[in-house]
Design a protein around this motif. Structure first.
Motif, PDB file in Angstrom:
ATOM      1  N   MET A   1     -18.357  -9.388  16.971  1.00 13.16           N
ATOM      2  CA  MET A   1     -17.953 -10.636  16.699  1.00 13.16           C
ATOM      3  C   MET A   1     -17.777 -10.812  15.326  1.00 13.16           C
ATOM      4  N   THR A   2     -16.567 -11.618  15.189  1.00 15.78           N
ATOM      5  CA  THR A   2     -16.581 -12.030  13.679  1.00 15.78           C
ATOM      6  C   THR A   2     -16.850 -13.385  13.222  1.00 15.78           C
ATOM      7  N   ASP A   3     -16.702 -13.393  11.701  1.00 17.02           N
ATOM      8  CA  ASP A   3     -17.203 -14.902  11.669  1.00 17.02           C
ATOM      9  C   ASP A   3     -16.493 -15.956  11.306  1.00 17.02           C
ATOM     10  N   ILE A   4     -15.710 -15.350  10.982  1.00 17.35           N
ATOM     11  CA  ILE A   4     -14.433 -16.949  10.553  1.00 17.35           C
ATOM     12  C   ILE A   4     -12.710 -16.337  11.946  1.00 17.35           C
ATOM     13  N   GLU A   5     -12.485 -17.104  12.744  1.00 16.80           N
ATOM     14  CA  GLU A   5     -11.485 -16.843  13.251  1.00 16.80           C
ATOM     15  C   GLU A   5     -10.066 -17.034  12.062  1.00 16.80           C
ATOM     16  N   ALA A   6     -10.939 -18.594  12.282  1.00 15.60           N
ATOM     17  CA  ALA A   6      -9.218 -19.721  11.395  1.00 15.60           C
ATOM     18  C   ALA A   6      -9.793 -20.333  10.513  1.00 15.60           C
ATOM     19  N   LEU A   7      -8.150 -20.751   9.971  1.00 11.49           N
ATOM     20  CA  LEU A   7      -8.472 -22.077   8.858  1.00 11.49           C
ATOM     21  C   LEU A   7      -7.520 -22.424   8.899  1.00 11.49           C
ATOM     22  N   TYR A   8      -7.247 -24.105   8.478  1.00 12.58           N
ATOM     23  CA  TYR A   8      -6.654 -25.373   9.228  1.00 12.58           C
ATOM     24  C   TYR A   8      -6.967 -26.187   7.994  1.00 12.58           C
ATOM     25  N   ILE A   9      -5.702 -26.409   7.277  1.00  9.63           N
ATOM     26  CA  ILE A   9      -5.822 -27.367   6.474  1.00  9.63           C
ATOM     27  C   ILE A   9      -4.719 -28.876   6.046  1.00  9.63           C
ATOM     28  N   PHE A  10      -5.446 -29.781   6.497  1.00 12.49           N
ATOM     29  CA  PHE A  10      -4.431 -31.143   6.735  1.00 12.49           C
ATOM     30  C   PHE A  10      -4.567 -31.909   5.034  1.00 12.49           C
ATOM     31  N   ASP A  11      -3.370 -32.574   5.241  1.00  5.68           N
ATOM     32  CA  ASP A  11      -3.091 -34.062   4.115  1.00  5.68           C
ATOM     33  C   ASP A  11      -3.763 -35.206   4.462  1.00  5.68           C
ATOM     34  N   ALA A  12      -3.429 -36.076   3.635  1.00  3.84           N
ATOM     35  CA  ALA A  12      -3.931 -37.678   4.041  1.00  3.84           C
ATOM     36  C   ALA A  12      -2.973 -37.947   5.238  1.00  3.84           C
ATOM     37  N   HIS A  13      -2.357 -37.399   5.222  1.00  2.00           N
ATOM     38  CA  HIS A  13      -1.072 -38.143   6.345  1.00  2.00           C
ATOM     39  C   HIS A  13      -1.583 -37.048   8.095  1.00  2.00           C
ATOM     40  N   ASN A  14      -2.635 -36.499   7.763  1.00  3.43           N
ATOM     41  CA  ASN A  14      -2.859 -35.891   9.020  1.00  3.43           C
ATOM     42  C   ASN A  14      -1.684 -34.650   9.267  1.00  3.43           C
ATOM     43  N   ASN A  15      -1.340 -34.373   8.020  1.00  2.00           N
ATOM     44  CA  ASN A  15       0.089 -33.130   8.260  1.00  2.00           C
ATOM     45  C   ASN A  15      -0.422 -31.511   8.355  1.00  2.00           C
ATOM     46  N   CYS A  16      -0.068 -30.794   9.035  1.00  2.00           N
ATOM     47  CA  CYS A  16      -0.659 -29.498   8.265  1.00  2.00           C
ATOM     48  C   CYS A  16       0.043 -28.390   7.194  1.00  2.00           C
ATOM     49  N   ILE A  17      -0.808 -28.141   6.851  1.00  2.00           N
ATOM     50  CA  ILE A  17      -0.476 -27.688   4.954  1.00  2.00           C
ATOM     51  C   ILE A  17      -0.827 -26.568   5.173  1.00  2.00           C
ATOM     52  N   LEU A  18      -0.944 -25.348   6.283  1.00  2.00           N
ATOM     53  CA  LEU A  18      -1.970 -24.126   6.048  1.00  2.00           C
ATOM     54  C   LEU A  18      -2.468 -24.222   7.235  1.00  2.00           C
ATOM     55  N   GLU A  19      -1.591 -22.997   7.796  1.00  2.00           N
ATOM     56  CA  GLU A  19      -2.990 -22.460   8.737  1.00  2.00           C
ATOM     57  C   GLU A  19      -3.018 -21.130   8.790  1.00  2.00           C
ATOM     58  N   HIS A  20      -4.138 -19.935   8.734  1.00  2.00           N
ATOM     59  CA  HIS A  20      -3.953 -19.210   8.261  1.00  2.00           C
ATOM     60  C   HIS A  20      -5.409 -18.745   9.699  1.00  2.00           C
ATOM     61  N   VAL A  21      -4.805 -17.637  10.297  1.00  2.00           N
ATOM     62  CA  VAL A  21      -5.704 -17.213  11.529  1.00  2.00           C
ATOM     63  C   VAL A  21      -6.366 -16.115  10.956  1.00  2.00           C
ATOM     64  N   TYR A  22      -7.725 -15.492  11.286  1.00  2.00           N
ATOM     65  CA  TYR A  22      -8.774 -14.439  10.358  1.00  2.00           C
ATOM     66  C   TYR A  22      -8.544 -13.190  11.986  1.00  2.00           C
ATOM     67  N   ALA A  23      -8.974 -14.165  13.164  1.00  2.00           N
ATOM     68  CA  ALA A  23      -9.427 -12.826  14.241  1.00  2.00           C
ATOM     69  C   ALA A  23      -9.094 -13.412  15.333  1.00  2.00           C
ATOM     70  N   SER A  24      -9.134 -13.133  16.455  1.00  2.00           N
ATOM     71  CA  SER A  24      -8.879 -13.772  17.426  1.00  2.00           C
ATOM     72  C   SER A  24      -7.848 -13.953  18.428  1.00  2.00           C
ATOM     73  N   ARG A  25      -8.072 -15.264  19.476  1.00  3.35           N
ATOM     74  CA  ARG A  25      -6.390 -16.287  18.911  1.00  3.35           C
ATOM     75  C   ARG A  25      -7.238 -17.847  19.443  1.00  3.35           C
ATOM     76  N   PRO A  26      -7.605 -18.856  18.429  1.00  4.64           N
ATOM     77  CA  PRO A  26      -8.625 -19.802  18.277  1.00  4.64           C
ATOM     78  C   PRO A  26      -6.814 -20.212  19.096  1.00  4.64           C
ATOM     79  N   PRO A  27      -7.024 -21.669  19.632  1.00  3.87           N
ATOM     80  CA  PRO A  27      -6.205 -22.674  19.242  1.00  3.87           C
ATOM     81  C   PRO A  27      -5.472 -23.678  18.293  1.00  3.87           C
ATOM     82  N   PRO A  28      -3.738 -23.482  18.858  1.00  3.56           N
ATOM     83  CA  PRO A  28      -3.445 -23.686  17.121  1.00  3.56           C
ATOM     84  C   PRO A  28      -3.569 -24.972  16.629  1.00  3.56           C
TER      85      PRO A  28
END
Length: 615
Positions: free
Chosen positions: A1-28
């Motif tokens: 079992m992994t600790d972190i699967e993915a990390l998404y960062i959004f700006d103030a206008h809800n635009n995705c500026i970073l999408e980093h997937v570490y493990a598994s297949r989480p929803p985009p």
């Protein structure tokens, strides 16, 4: 079992500026964000999204208007994920600058990618200490930035050499080969008050949340020993006073368990939070002074209960307020009284005597609470950083002479209030913020100093308030409601005059000014003395009923309490203080023979809308 699967960062206008997937297949990110925004605000840090396949646990963090999301398709430790998000935000702020902006992340994605790769490897949390990341992450030097900005060739040659990452230092949280020309050790203890007082003055809760911030600018690998003490002294006093302690990984927990109040550690380089704690001011221990709550209710004066409030727990609250509502002929006014208690700080300062174990302090600094130069150097002002409160420190305010400043009284008002035609403060300035539906009353520091001096000379229990604020409110009542209220009295509304018929009495009412009511009696044969008395009695009774009706209408316009904000430099509400700070020369390495670091301690108590008085 992994600790972190993915990390998404959004700006103030809800635009995705970073999408980093570490493990598994989480929803985009494009799938997770609408489900997160569909949840009503305020949104918790952990959400369960059952509409995805498979269902997702969504962890979130908002910092500097940036949204950090971490989806998980399997069960994991919630605190681990939330702490990882905080560490990522702090690391990005440390490397990219504060405040954290979306443009900085997009322009320096090479550094961000290195950070995310070093902090989490294949879904397992790795190195998150800032000092270790400085040695592991390659950043462009300032020479390369200048040449790259000018468009000169060869700018890439000024970057750190690319190769196998260096091995971690023996102490993960401290950089290797640290060198400083000036050796300095600073201890800053910041306490935040959370106090709620009932209408009778009885405290419902009173806690102080403390943060011990440490700044180490010492060469080599120093081994330090910090000793804390509190009112009463001894091991048991610290153990009963300091509750729910949390420590930086550098603290040796075995030493603390053996001797509560003793912190043995090898510090990271620079500033960091050494420890945190909580003190229950109602527990009867950890009281830095023998002072009652500075409100008239606590001393059995007008408007309060003389029994329970007078025997309430003794607290260290330099400033508190009392609110009286329903004043005036029609109950449309309220008054806020500010009470200051200089004894709380003077008694605490007189009992504060500690030694830093050979510390070098400036002349006239007063030992552990003495002022020190350069306190604000290198301290972050981020709102999410506990070190941000230290930016308000100045040379004034020591443990020998604490200073109270920045008093702000905020009185929230109901949304049915239309305006405040009268705002009369006896000291300071007050204004009605219509957008926030609250009255803000500020008292300048120079006025506070004068009030505190007057409080010392005339101090004692049952003293008069230091300052008062009286306001009149006007509600949003329609004309139709006013007409209905007048017709209930049996009066005909027409030009502001109502006459009684029946051949006996003619009465004139001026509704614009109830106090200007005039009654004229006609000299008719049928009007006897008994009828005159009855007419006067009826007029007075109707006037009283009108005032009662208006008072009931104005009751919904009255505030339910007031909140006080302030800060005290050189004083702590819990009574916790630094007893000594020593450097173990035998366990330290690379410090240099005969080097004695400069040591300094600062105390700060902050009430950021933390003292609430209900009415």
């Amino acid at each position: 079992m992994t600790d972190i699967e993915a990390l998404y960062i959004f700006d103030a206008h809800n635009n995705c500026i970073l999408e980093h997937v570490y493990a598994s297949r989480p929803p985009p990110a494009r799938t997770v964000l609408p489900l997160y925004l569909a949840h009503p605000s305020p949104r918790p840090s952990l959400l369960h999204l059952p509409n995805t396949t498979p269902p997702v646990l969504l962890y979130s963090l908002v910092q500097d208007q940036l949204l950090f999301l971490s989806p998980h398709t399997s069960d994991t430790e919630p605190l681990l994920v939330l702490e990882f998000l905080h560490r990522v935000a702090d690391a990005l702020e440390d490397f990219l600058g504060s405040p954290l902006l979306a443009s900085r992340i997009e322009s320096r994605y090479d550094v961000v990618a290195q950070l995310l790769g070093e902090m989490c490897d294949g879904g397992l949390v790795a190195s998150t200490e800032p000092n270790a990341l400085r040695d592991l992450v390659s950043t462009e030097s300032w020479v390369g930035k200048v040449m790259g900005g000018l468009g000169l060739p060869g700018a890439s040659s000024f970057k750190h050499p690319v190769g196998p990452p260096p091995s971690l230092p023996p102490v993960p949280w401290r950089r290797a080969n640290v060198r400083h020309t000036s050796n300095e050790l600073y201890v800053d203890i910041v306490e935040t008050l959370l106090v709620t007082l009932s209408p009778s003055g009885l405290p419902l809760r009173a806690t102080a949340n403390g943060t011990i911030a440490f700044t180490a600018k010492v060469s080599g690998v120093p081994d330090l020993l910090l000793s804390l003490t509190c009112a009463g002294g001894g091991k048991q006093a610290v153990e009963k006073t300091v509750r729910l302690p949390v420590f930086h990984p550098c603290v040796r927990l075995a030493r603390w368990r053996e001797r509560p109040g003793t912190l043995s550690f090898v510090p990271p380089d620079g500033r960091f939070v050494l420890a945190g704690y909580e003190v229950d001011l109602l527990a009867g221990r950890g009281l830095g002074g023998d002072v009652d709550i500075p409100t008239p209710n606590a001393v059995g004066s007008k408007g309060g209960s003389s029994g329970a409030a007078a025997s309430a727990a003794k607290l260290n609250i330099p400033a508190a307020v009392e609110v009286q509502t329903g004043l005036g002929p029609s109950g449309s006014e309220f008054e806020v009284s500010l009470f200051l208690s200089p004894r709380s700080m003077s008694s605490s300062a007189s009992s504060s005597s500690s030694s830093l174990g050979g510390a070098s302090t400036p002349s006239g600094s007063g030992g552990s609470g003495g002022g020190r130069p350069g306190l604000n150097r290198g301290l972050s002002s981020s709102g999410s950083n506990p070190l941000a409160a230290l930016s308000s420190f100045s040379s004034a305010g020591t443990s020998q002479a604490p200073t109270l400043s920045d008093i702000l009284v905020r009185i929230p008002l109901p949304p049915s209030v239309k305006s405040l035609p009268e705002i009369r403060p006896s000291r300071g300035e007050a204004m009605f913020a219509a957008a926030d539906m609250a009255v803000e009353w500020r008292i300048a520091s120079r006025e506070v100093t004068g009030l505190m001096g007057a409080g010392r000379s005339g101090g004692g229990r049952g003293a008069a308030p230091a300052a008062t604020l009286r306001c009149a409110v006007v509600g949003m009542v329609s004309d139709d409601e006013d007409e209905e209220g007048e017709e209930e009295d049996g009066d005909a509304v027409g030009g502001g005059v109502a006459q009684w018929t029946g051949g006996r009495v003619a009465e004139t009412w001026e509704y614009d000014d109830p106090s200007a009511m005039a009654v004229s009696y006609q000299n008719e044969p049928a009007l006897t003395g008994q009828n005159k008395k009855r007419a006067r009695k009826d007029a007075v009774e109707k006037e009283r009923e009108r005032d009662e009706r208006r008072a009931k209408q104005n009751a919904v316009l009255m505030p339910s309490g007031a909140i006080v904000s302030f800060q005290v430099k050189g004083w702590l509400a819990s009574g916790v203080r630094v007893e000594s700070l020593n450097v173990d020369t035998r366990a330290s390495r690379g410090l240099g023979a005969g080097v004695t670091p400069f040591k300094g301690v600062k105390y700060l108590t902050v009430s950021d809308e933390g003292v609430e008085s209900r009415c």
